[in-house]
Structure formats: structure tokens, C-alpha cells
Write a protein that holds these residues in place. Structure first.
Motif, mmCIF file in Angstrom:
data_model
loop_
_atom_site.group_PDB
_atom_site.id
_atom_site.type_symbol
_atom_site.label_atom_id
_atom_site.label_comp_id
_atom_site.label_asym_id
_atom_site.label_seq_id
_atom_site.Cartn_x
_atom_site.Cartn_y
_atom_site.Cartn_z
ATOM 1 N N GLU A 15 63.355 47.418 35.818
ATOM 2 C CA GLU A 15 64.662 47.016 35.319
ATOM 3 C C GLU A 15 64.825 45.508 35.139
ATOM 4 N N PHE A 16 64.000 44.703 35.803
ATOM 5 C CA PHE A 16 64.247 43.257 35.793
ATOM 6 C C PHE A 16 63.025 42.444 35.382
ATOM 7 N N ILE A 17 61.899 42.694 36.007
ATOM 8 C CA ILE A 17 60.736 41.830 35.826
ATOM 9 C C ILE A 17 59.998 42.118 34.519
ATOM 10 N N GLU A 18 59.842 43.391 34.172
ATOM 11 C CA GLU A 18 58.981 43.741 33.031
ATOM 12 C C GLU A 18 59.443 43.096 31.735
ATOM 13 N N ALA A 19 60.750 43.013 31.517
ATOM 14 C CA ALA A 19 61.255 42.382 30.298
ATOM 15 C C ALA A 19 60.874 40.906 30.245
ATOM 16 N N ILE A 20 60.896 40.238 31.383
ATOM 17 C CA ILE A 20 60.493 38.834 31.427
ATOM 18 C C ILE A 20 59.021 38.702 31.074
ATOM 19 N N ASP A 21 58.186 39.608 31.607
ATOM 20 C CA ASP A 21 56.760 39.618 31.254
ATOM 21 C C ASP A 21 56.573 39.840 29.763
ATOM 22 N N THR A 79 69.081 42.118 30.674
ATOM 23 C CA THR A 79 69.760 40.834 30.520
ATOM 24 C C THR A 79 68.963 40.010 29.526
ATOM 25 N N ASP A 80 69.586 38.969 28.983
ATOM 26 C CA ASP A 80 68.860 38.031 28.121
ATOM 27 C C ASP A 80 68.589 36.766 28.911
ATOM 28 N N ILE A 81 68.099 36.953 30.117
ATOM 29 C CA ILE A 81 67.924 35.814 31.014
ATOM 30 C C ILE A 81 66.881 34.829 30.500
ATOM 31 N N SER A 82 65.870 35.322 29.768
ATOM 32 C CA SER A 82 64.850 34.412 29.247
ATOM 33 C C SER A 82 65.467 33.392 28.295
ATOM 34 N N SER A 83 66.398 33.827 27.455
ATOM 35 C CA SER A 83 67.064 32.909 26.529
ATOM 36 C C SER A 83 67.956 31.928 27.278
ATOM 37 N N ARG A 84 68.638 32.414 28.317
ATOM 38 C CA ARG A 84 69.529 31.532 29.070
ATOM 39 C C ARG A 84 68.756 30.475 29.844
ATOM 40 N N VAL A 85 67.579 30.846 30.338
ATOM 41 C CA VAL A 85 66.722 29.841 30.969
ATOM 42 C C VAL A 85 66.263 28.833 29.934
ATOM 43 N N GLY A 86 65.870 29.326 28.765
ATOM 44 C CA GLY A 86 65.430 28.414 27.710
ATOM 45 C C GLY A 86 66.490 27.403 27.336
ATOM 46 N N SER A 87 67.760 27.815 27.373
ATOM 47 C CA SER A 87 68.840 26.897 26.986
ATOM 48 C C SER A 87 69.070 25.791 28.004
ATOM 49 N N LEU A 88 68.500 25.926 29.197
ATOM 50 C CA LEU A 88 68.636 24.875 30.207
ATOM 51 C C LEU A 88 67.667 23.719 29.987
ATOM 52 N N ASN A 89 66.672 23.910 29.120
ATOM 53 C CA ASN A 89 65.784 22.815 28.779
ATOM 54 C C ASN A 89 66.563 21.731 28.021
ATOM 55 N N GLU A 99 64.896 23.309 38.483
ATOM 56 C CA GLU A 99 65.438 23.866 39.723
ATOM 57 C C GLU A 99 66.702 24.681 39.439
ATOM 58 N N GLN A 100 67.515 24.228 38.476
ATOM 59 C CA GLN A 100 68.695 24.993 38.083
ATOM 60 C C GLN A 100 68.287 26.341 37.486
ATOM 61 N N ALA A 101 67.243 26.307 36.652
ATOM 62 C CA ALA A 101 66.756 27.541 36.032
ATOM 63 C C ALA A 101 66.204 28.494 37.084
ATOM 64 N N SER A 102 65.496 27.959 38.054
ATOM 65 C CA SER A 102 64.925 28.786 39.111
ATOM 66 C C SER A 102 66.028 29.470 39.915
ATOM 67 N N LEU A 103 67.090 28.728 40.226
ATOM 68 C CA LEU A 103 68.215 29.316 40.959
ATOM 69 C C LEU A 103 68.932 30.363 40.122
ATOM 70 N N LEU A 104 69.036 30.127 38.807
ATOM 71 C CA LEU A 104 69.661 31.111 37.927
ATOM 72 C C LEU A 104 68.894 32.428 37.942
ATOM 73 N N THR A 105 67.580 32.347 37.737
ATOM 74 C CA THR A 105 66.784 33.575 37.739
ATOM 75 C C THR A 105 66.835 34.252 39.099
ATOM 76 N N GLY A 106 66.798 33.448 40.144
ATOM 77 C CA GLY A 106 66.797 34.006 41.492
ATOM 78 C C GLY A 106 68.099 34.679 41.861
ATOM 79 N N SER A 107 69.228 34.064 41.483
ATOM 80 C CA SER A 107 70.517 34.664 41.819
ATOM 81 C C SER A 107 70.682 35.999 41.106
ATOM 82 N N GLU A 108 70.203 36.098 39.869
ATOM 83 C CA GLU A 108 70.309 37.364 39.140
ATOM 84 C C GLU A 108 69.327 38.393 39.697
ATOM 85 N N PHE A 109 68.155 37.955 40.093
ATOM 86 C CA PHE A 109 67.204 38.866 40.727
ATOM 87 C C PHE A 109 67.798 39.444 42.002
ATOM 88 N N LEU A 110 68.344 38.575 42.852
ATOM 89 C CA LEU A 110 68.892 39.049 44.129
ATOM 90 C C LEU A 110 70.124 39.924 43.904
#
Length: 341
Positions: A132-138, A159-169, A186-197
Motif C-alpha cells: 500500500e505504501f512502499i511499492e508505488a515509491i519503488d 498518495t502522490d508523495i513522490s511528487s510532493r517530495v520533489g516539490s521540496l527541492n 530533512e524536511q522531505a525525510s520527515l514528510l515521508t516518515g510522518s505519512e509512513f507512520l
């Protein structure tokens, strides 16, 4: 002894995670977060560089270096000939997120939810979170089309988390100095982590308990309601559909045989009312294994009760996939009568 000494010793012993500098992506942002949820790398610092000499000073390296060797704690996926997948029926090539999750995901889940790593619940959540979460990122990071044949998706994207991380660049006209980009990472890492958790919390505390309740209901229904296993009575509403199909497909779980269950009975959101739902032919199908009887479809209230001969009728959907009755006994009679028609 100075109070600064234990802190200095702790800092000296802290691990270092290495990944590449420059533009960052969702996969390594999540990989770093996941590592920081483990006991070994909980207090790890981060070095972002492509310099082999710098990376050689790190305790573990993700998404850079062109080597995948878990024994050496090197987890890159860009090299020619890399074909690693998660296994367990999943065929999507792994990114650094998938690699780290494959090797450390069970530990993360076990620690977050006070489970043993070899607990069946840990394994169930580990596989569910990959799906549900990791495979789409892969898939997205490796440029794998979700719909290669326009029929069946290769993976789910919740989720479209990959695009949202990209927008933090940094934007093209913003500073790209290493210090500011590292802060953004670090902001991107926390974003992905908060959604994962957040997703893990749902699957651990809502999705998984529903499976346990369904297992109990299947067993109780066979002994007290319908020995054939065609009718399953739920004493409380729960999301049963996905669990039922997965249990049917689980060869180690003999209580739910493929195609056996026909009707599910459960309490409606309206106090006192009950529903009868036909099990679909497949999890995503609008067709039922056995729809409720055609003569009852589209009828309501007294007309339904009179036609069916069952008091307390509320409705039968025009397609026959679901119906309602004012009582549990009435809903059970609907299911029992429908099996014979």
C-alpha cells in the motif's frame, strides 16, 4: 565527571548514514527516515555526497555508490544489472526505499507496535505496508508505468508523495547551496516518515484488528449460524471484503475456503437495522457470487416483506448486491432464503 562527557561519548558512537547530494527524491528521503527508526541508526547523522571518499566514512549508504551488498550495508539500485525485488509475489524493482524496507522494515514495525519481529502480525503488516505504501515509491522512482497495458495496475499508488517530495527541492531560481538543500532534504525525510507512520498506525490499529474479528466471526458462524460457511455473521461492522479474499487465498488458513462465503450479515449504521451483503466475485467486482433473489430486487418496506415473506424488510438493491432488514434475525432469514433460491 563532567556532564558533557556522556554526551560527547554518545556523539562519538553515533552512526552516519550516507546518501547523494543535489536533487533529492522520495525513495532516499524515506530510506533515511526508516533507518532512523531502528535501534542502530536512531541517532545517526547524515552525509549527503557523491564523493566515494566521503561515503566510505559512513556506516551505511543508500541510493548512491552503484553497489547493492547488504552485508556491507550498501544499498544502491542504479547500477546496471540491478533486478532486486521485494519477493512474496511482488515484482516491482526496488528503489532505495524498498531496499531499506526489505531489510529493516520488520524491525521498524516491531518496535513501533511492541511486537516481536517473527510475530505473524509483524509479517502481515510488513507485507501490507509494502503493497500500500512502499511499492508505488519503488515503481515511480524506477520509471515503471503503473498501467503498462491499461488494464491492471502494476502497483497501487495511494498518495502522490513522490511528487510532493520533489516539490521540496529548490526551484530553478532558488539557492542550491548544499546547506540549504540538506535542510530541505530533512524536511522531505520527515514528510515521508510522518505519512509512513500514519499509514502504519492505520493498518496496525484499524485494518489488522478487523482481520482478527473476521477470523473469529468465520469460526463462530460455522459453529452457530451456518455450518456450510456460506453465511458469515458479524456482530459489529468492519471492513471485511479485502480480508476475506486474502484469507481465502491463504493456504495456511483453512477456515475460509475460496468461494465458500456467499453472504455477509452485519449491523447497519442506523441503530437496530441490519444488512445482508453478497460477497463479490472478485475484490473489485460489481458482480456477486450469488446476488440476492431477482424477485426481491428494487423492493422496499412492506412490499419487500410481503413478497419475501420475511417481516422487517427495508430494501433490496436493484442489482441484488445488498439488502436490509430491521432485525438480525430478519437479515439472517433473507440470507438463508436467498441461498435456496
Amino acid at each position: 565527571m563532567s556532564s558533557a562527557q556522556p554526551e560527547a561519548k554518545r556523539q562519538k558512537m553515533a552512526k552516519v548514514i550516507g546518501t547523494h547530494n543535489g536533487t533529492f527524491h522520495c525513495d532516499e528521503a524515506l530510506a533515511v527516515f526508516l533507518l532512523r527508526q531502528t535501534s542502530t541508526y536512531r541517532d545517526a547523522s547524515l552525509k549527503r555526497s557523491r564523493d566515494p571518499a566521503v561515503l566510505a566514512t559512513c556506516d551505511i549508504v543508500v541510493d548512491v555508490g552503484a553497489i547493492y551488498d547488504a552485508t556491507k550495508l550498501l544499498f544502491d539500485h542504479h547500477q546496471r544489472g540491478f533486478t532486486e525485488v521485494f519477493g512474496h509475489g511482488f515484482e516491482t524493482k526496488l528503489s532505495s526505499a524498498g531496499l531499506i524496507y526489505k531489510h529493516f522494515g520488520k524491525e521498524v514495525i516491531a518496535q513501533k507496535h511492541q511486537l516481536a519481529e517473527d510475530d505473524q502480525k509483524t509479517t502481515t503488516l510488513w507485507l501490507k505496508m509494502y503493497k500500500e505504501f512502499i511499492e508505488a515509491i519503488d515503481g515511480i522512482d524506477n520509471g515503471i508505468m503503473q498501467y503498462p497495458n491499461d488494464i491492471k495496475p502494476k502497483y497501487r499508488s495511494r498518495t502522490d508523495i513522490s511528487s510532493r517530495v520533489g516539490s521540496l527541492n529548490p526551484r530553478w531560481n532558488q539557492s542550491t547551496d548544499s546547506e540549504s538543500v540538506d535542510v530541505r532534504f530533512e524536511q522531505a525525510s520527515l514528510l515521508t516518515g510522518s505519512e509512513f507512520l500514519g499509514s502504519l498506525d492505520y493498518y496496525a490499529n484499524a485494518w489488522l484488528p478487523a482481520r482478527d474479528l473476521l477470523k473469529s466471526a468465520i469460526s463462530t458462524s460455522k459453529s452457530q449460524v451456518d455450518p456450510s460457511g456460506q453465511i458469515i455473521l458479524l456482530e459489529t461492522f468492519l471492513p471485511w471484503k479485502e480480508h476475506l479474499f486474502e484469507l481465502e487465498a491463504d493456504s495456511s488458513y483453512n477456515a475460509a475456503e475460496p468461494g465458500q462465503a456467499i453472504y455477509i450479515i452485519y449491523p447497519d449504521e442506523t441503530a437496530g437495522n441490519w444488512r445482508v451483503q453478497a460477497v463479490p466475485a472478485t475484490p473489485d467486482s460489481f458482480e456477486s457470487r450469488k446476488a440476492l433473489p431477482e424477485p426481491w430486487r428494487g423492493l422496499r418496506d412492506e412490499e419487500l416483506s410481503k413478497t419475501s415473506g420475511i417481516e422487517g424488510g427495508i430494501f433490496i438493491h436493484a442489482s441484488g448486491f445488498i439488502g436490509g432488514n430491521k432485525t438480525k434475525a430478519g437479515a439472517l432469514l433473507i440470507a438463508q432464503a436467498a441461498l435456496k433460491m
